[in-house]
Write a protein that holds these residues in place. Sequence first.
Motif, PDB file in Angstrom:
ATOM      1  N   ALA A   1      -6.986   8.550 -16.621  1.00  0.00           N
ATOM      2  CA  ALA A   1      -6.068   9.650 -16.912  1.00  0.00           C
ATOM      3  C   ALA A   1      -6.311  10.202 -18.312  1.00  0.00           C
ATOM      4  O   ALA A   1      -6.255  11.426 -18.538  1.00  0.00           O
ATOM      5  CB  ALA A   1      -4.627   9.176 -16.758  1.00  0.00           C
ATOM      6  N   ILE A   2      -6.578   9.284 -19.252  1.00  0.00           N
ATOM      7  CA  ILE A   2      -6.855   9.723 -20.628  1.00  0.00           C
ATOM      8  C   ILE A   2      -8.145  10.546 -20.666  1.00  0.00           C
ATOM      9  O   ILE A   2      -8.224  11.593 -21.326  1.00  0.00           O
ATOM     10  CB  ILE A   2      -6.966   8.500 -21.567  1.00  0.00           C
ATOM     11  CG1 ILE A   2      -5.593   7.810 -21.675  1.00  0.00           C
ATOM     12  CG2 ILE A   2      -7.468   8.916 -22.942  1.00  0.00           C
ATOM     13  CD1 ILE A   2      -5.635   6.510 -22.445  1.00  0.00           C
ATOM     14  N   ILE A   3      -9.163  10.083 -19.918  1.00  0.00           N
ATOM     15  CA  ILE A   3     -10.435  10.796 -19.882  1.00  0.00           C
ATOM     16  C   ILE A   3     -10.266  12.170 -19.232  1.00  0.00           C
ATOM     17  O   ILE A   3     -10.949  13.135 -19.589  1.00  0.00           O
ATOM     18  CB  ILE A   3     -11.484   9.969 -19.114  1.00  0.00           C
ATOM     19  CG1 ILE A   3     -11.775   8.661 -19.869  1.00  0.00           C
ATOM     20  CG2 ILE A   3     -12.761  10.760 -18.897  1.00  0.00           C
ATOM     21  CD1 ILE A   3     -12.672   7.705 -19.111  1.00  0.00           C
ATOM     22  N   SER A   4      -9.308  12.246 -18.256  1.00  0.00           N
ATOM     23  CA  SER A   4      -9.135  13.488 -17.485  1.00  0.00           C
ATOM     24  C   SER A   4      -8.079  14.415 -18.063  1.00  0.00           C
ATOM     25  O   SER A   4      -7.463  15.208 -17.333  1.00  0.00           O
ATOM     26  CB  SER A   4      -8.766  13.136 -16.036  1.00  0.00           C
ATOM     27  OG  SER A   4      -9.682  12.265 -15.449  1.00  0.00           O
ATOM     28  N   GLN A   5      -7.854  14.370 -19.367  1.00  0.00           N
ATOM     29  CA  GLN A   5      -6.816  15.210 -19.974  1.00  0.00           C
ATOM     30  C   GLN A   5      -7.079  16.691 -19.760  1.00  0.00           C
ATOM     31  O   GLN A   5      -6.137  17.501 -19.687  1.00  0.00           O
ATOM     32  CB  GLN A   5      -6.715  14.909 -21.471  1.00  0.00           C
ATOM     33  CG  GLN A   5      -6.153  13.525 -21.778  1.00  0.00           C
ATOM     34  CD  GLN A   5      -5.968  13.312 -23.264  1.00  0.00           C
ATOM     35  OE1 GLN A   5      -5.297  14.076 -23.957  1.00  0.00           O
ATOM     36  NE2 GLN A   5      -6.589  12.257 -23.776  1.00  0.00           N
TER      37      GLN A   5
ATOM     38  N   ASP B   1      -8.143  17.965 -17.113  1.00  0.00           N
ATOM     39  CA  ASP B   1      -7.861  18.280 -15.700  1.00  0.00           C
ATOM     40  C   ASP B   1      -6.501  17.666 -15.360  1.00  0.00           C
ATOM     41  O   ASP B   1      -6.426  16.541 -14.865  1.00  0.00           O
ATOM     42  CB  ASP B   1      -8.951  17.710 -14.804  1.00  0.00           C
ATOM     43  CG  ASP B   1      -8.783  18.127 -13.339  1.00  0.00           C
ATOM     44  OD1 ASP B   1      -7.713  18.682 -12.997  1.00  0.00           O
ATOM     45  OD2 ASP B   1      -9.697  17.867 -12.549  1.00  0.00           O
ATOM     46  N   PRO B   2      -5.412  18.364 -15.627  1.00  0.00           N
ATOM     47  CA  PRO B   2      -4.065  17.819 -15.427  1.00  0.00           C
ATOM     48  C   PRO B   2      -3.825  17.279 -14.025  1.00  0.00           C
ATOM     49  O   PRO B   2      -3.169  16.249 -13.845  1.00  0.00           O
ATOM     50  CB  PRO B   2      -3.157  19.012 -15.740  1.00  0.00           C
ATOM     51  CG  PRO B   2      -3.953  19.869 -16.652  1.00  0.00           C
ATOM     52  CD  PRO B   2      -5.377  19.738 -16.177  1.00  0.00           C
ATOM     53  N   ALA B   3      -4.338  17.970 -13.012  1.00  0.00           N
ATOM     54  CA  ALA B   3      -4.116  17.512 -11.626  1.00  0.00           C
ATOM     55  C   ALA B   3      -4.763  16.138 -11.389  1.00  0.00           C
ATOM     56  O   ALA B   3      -4.170  15.235 -10.791  1.00  0.00           O
ATOM     57  CB  ALA B   3      -4.667  18.545 -10.648  1.00  0.00           C
ATOM     58  N   GLN B   4      -5.993  15.983 -11.872  1.00  0.00           N
ATOM     59  CA  GLN B   4      -6.686  14.704 -11.716  1.00  0.00           C
ATOM     60  C   GLN B   4      -5.989  13.616 -12.528  1.00  0.00           C
ATOM     61  O   GLN B   4      -5.828  12.479 -12.066  1.00  0.00           O
ATOM     62  CB  GLN B   4      -8.143  14.846 -12.167  1.00  0.00           C
ATOM     63  CG  GLN B   4      -8.948  13.544 -12.126  1.00  0.00           C
ATOM     64  CD  GLN B   4      -9.070  12.984 -10.722  1.00  0.00           C
ATOM     65  OE1 GLN B   4      -9.078  13.738  -9.757  1.00  0.00           O
ATOM     66  NE2 GLN B   4      -9.148  11.659 -10.617  1.00  0.00           N
ATOM     67  N   ALA B   5      -5.532  13.952 -13.734  1.00  0.00           N
ATOM     68  CA  ALA B   5      -4.831  12.979 -14.565  1.00  0.00           C
ATOM     69  C   ALA B   5      -3.551  12.514 -13.885  1.00  0.00           C
ATOM     70  O   ALA B   5      -3.194  11.332 -13.913  1.00  0.00           O
ATOM     71  CB  ALA B   5      -4.531  13.585 -15.938  1.00  0.00           C
ATOM     72  N   LEU B   6      -2.840  13.448 -13.246  1.00  0.00           N
ATOM     73  CA  LEU B   6      -1.605  13.091 -12.554  1.00  0.00           C
ATOM     74  C   LEU B   6      -1.880  12.148 -11.387  1.00  0.00           C
ATOM     75  O   LEU B   6      -1.133  11.188 -11.166  1.00  0.00           O
ATOM     76  CB  LEU B   6      -0.906  14.360 -12.067  1.00  0.00           C
ATOM     77  CG  LEU B   6       0.436  14.146 -11.335  1.00  0.00           C
ATOM     78  CD1 LEU B   6       1.434  13.458 -12.255  1.00  0.00           C
ATOM     79  CD2 LEU B   6       0.975  15.500 -10.848  1.00  0.00           C
ATOM     80  N   ARG B   7      -2.960  12.419 -10.655  1.00  0.00           N
ATOM     81  CA  ARG B   7      -3.305  11.544  -9.513  1.00  0.00           C
ATOM     82  C   ARG B   7      -3.615  10.128  -9.978  1.00  0.00           C
ATOM     83  O   ARG B   7      -3.193   9.138  -9.364  1.00  0.00           O
ATOM     84  CB  ARG B   7      -4.495  12.140  -8.749  1.00  0.00           C
ATOM     85  CG  ARG B   7      -4.130  13.335  -7.875  1.00  0.00           C
ATOM     86  CD  ARG B   7      -5.243  13.652  -6.896  1.00  0.00           C
ATOM     87  NE  ARG B   7      -6.454  14.089  -7.581  1.00  0.00           N
ATOM     88  CZ  ARG B   7      -6.719  15.366  -7.891  1.00  0.00           C
ATOM     89  NH1 ARG B   7      -5.845  16.318  -7.589  1.00  0.00           N
ATOM     90  NH2 ARG B   7      -7.833  15.687  -8.497  1.00  0.00           N
ATOM     91  N   THR B   8      -4.358  10.002 -11.055  1.00  0.00           N
ATOM     92  CA  THR B   8      -4.696   8.661 -11.549  1.00  0.00           C
ATOM     93  C   THR B   8      -3.476   7.946 -12.114  1.00  0.00           C
ATOM     94  O   THR B   8      -3.336   6.728 -11.987  1.00  0.00           O
ATOM     95  CB  THR B   8      -5.795   8.749 -12.626  1.00  0.00           C
ATOM     96  OG1 THR B   8      -5.380   9.664 -13.664  1.00  0.00           O
ATOM     97  CG2 THR B   8      -7.097   9.229 -12.032  1.00  0.00           C
TER      98      THR B   8
END
Length: 368
Positions: free
Chosen positions: A191-195, A197-204
Amino acid sequence: MTRVDQDAKEPPGFVLAAAVENDHVDIMAAYERALHAAGSPLANDRSRWEQAKEHARRSLIDLVASLRAGAIRVAEDDTLRARDTDTATVAPSPNPTDSWQAAAIFFEITLMHVLRRMNESDHSSGLIPLTTASLYRSISRHIEESCMAHSGFLLNRIHKAHVEERRRIARELHDRVGHDASMALRSIELAIISQDDPAQALRTLKTAQVAVQEILRSVRALTSDLRLQEPLASLEQGLEVFIASVKSPGMDVRLRVNGNETWASPEVRDESFFILREAIRNAAKHGAPALILVRVDIAPHELRATVEDDGCGFDPRLPRRSGGAGLCTMAERADLIGGTVTVMRRPSRGCKVELIVPLVRRASLQRR
């Protein structure tokens, strides 16, 4: 009888000692018949009968020695068997209640036999106190030995149960809590790496949330297991608390308890709880069932319980998985209380565990 007549001029103690030696076989046969008539568990278990017979034989030897010496003579063993016996590899000694019942029967049989012999001689009646004291002293010593052996057996079993329980908790922490903790940590890192991409961060983060929830559920189940530190006040309540901790969404666990729980001793209720707990846990963990049925029927003579699920089951011809140790522990716990555990399993058709524990009513003792 001929020898007694021929030796009538010998001291009464020698004459009576010879009679006891001659009647050894008759006394032991009467003892075994009396045990069967009283419903003693020792009479129906060959290994325990051999122990009881050996104690009786040694008491007769002590009685003969005492009569000849005119004073109590009880042989002192160099070491008690209880200290030398490897209780992990031999059958357990009779429990103290069974030992005392058998001792009372042997004392009565032997004393009545000796009194009949005394009636054949005008000079033997003065040996009654010595006979009684010798039998009491010798039997008491053998009862002490038997009790120590039984205590050693139980301590050995308790130690094994504690070791297995610690291993089970370690497996649960490693396999479930450790796995979920790693998953949660990895999801947070992603999630930290995907900051960007909010949608991907939310999924993780949602994946991490599920993992943390699973950790909490596993920890609650473990702490529920450890909470039982005193004898169960109620088997039904104990099972209800455990079922609430292990039940997952989409799984229906139904419990029914019939009968009066006081008909079973606290030891039987405690061990039955641990056995049923393990059976429910195995069903929930390995069977992926939609329904688990738990039933306990308690009657004055028997406790009978079943845990049945509609899960995937397993093939008994295949090597056991991690649940194998649990099944062995269940069998050992059942053996401690004189019961049996039977596992009926079929691939893709669920599994059924049945526990049967005889509740022996000591009616013969109460009549004495």
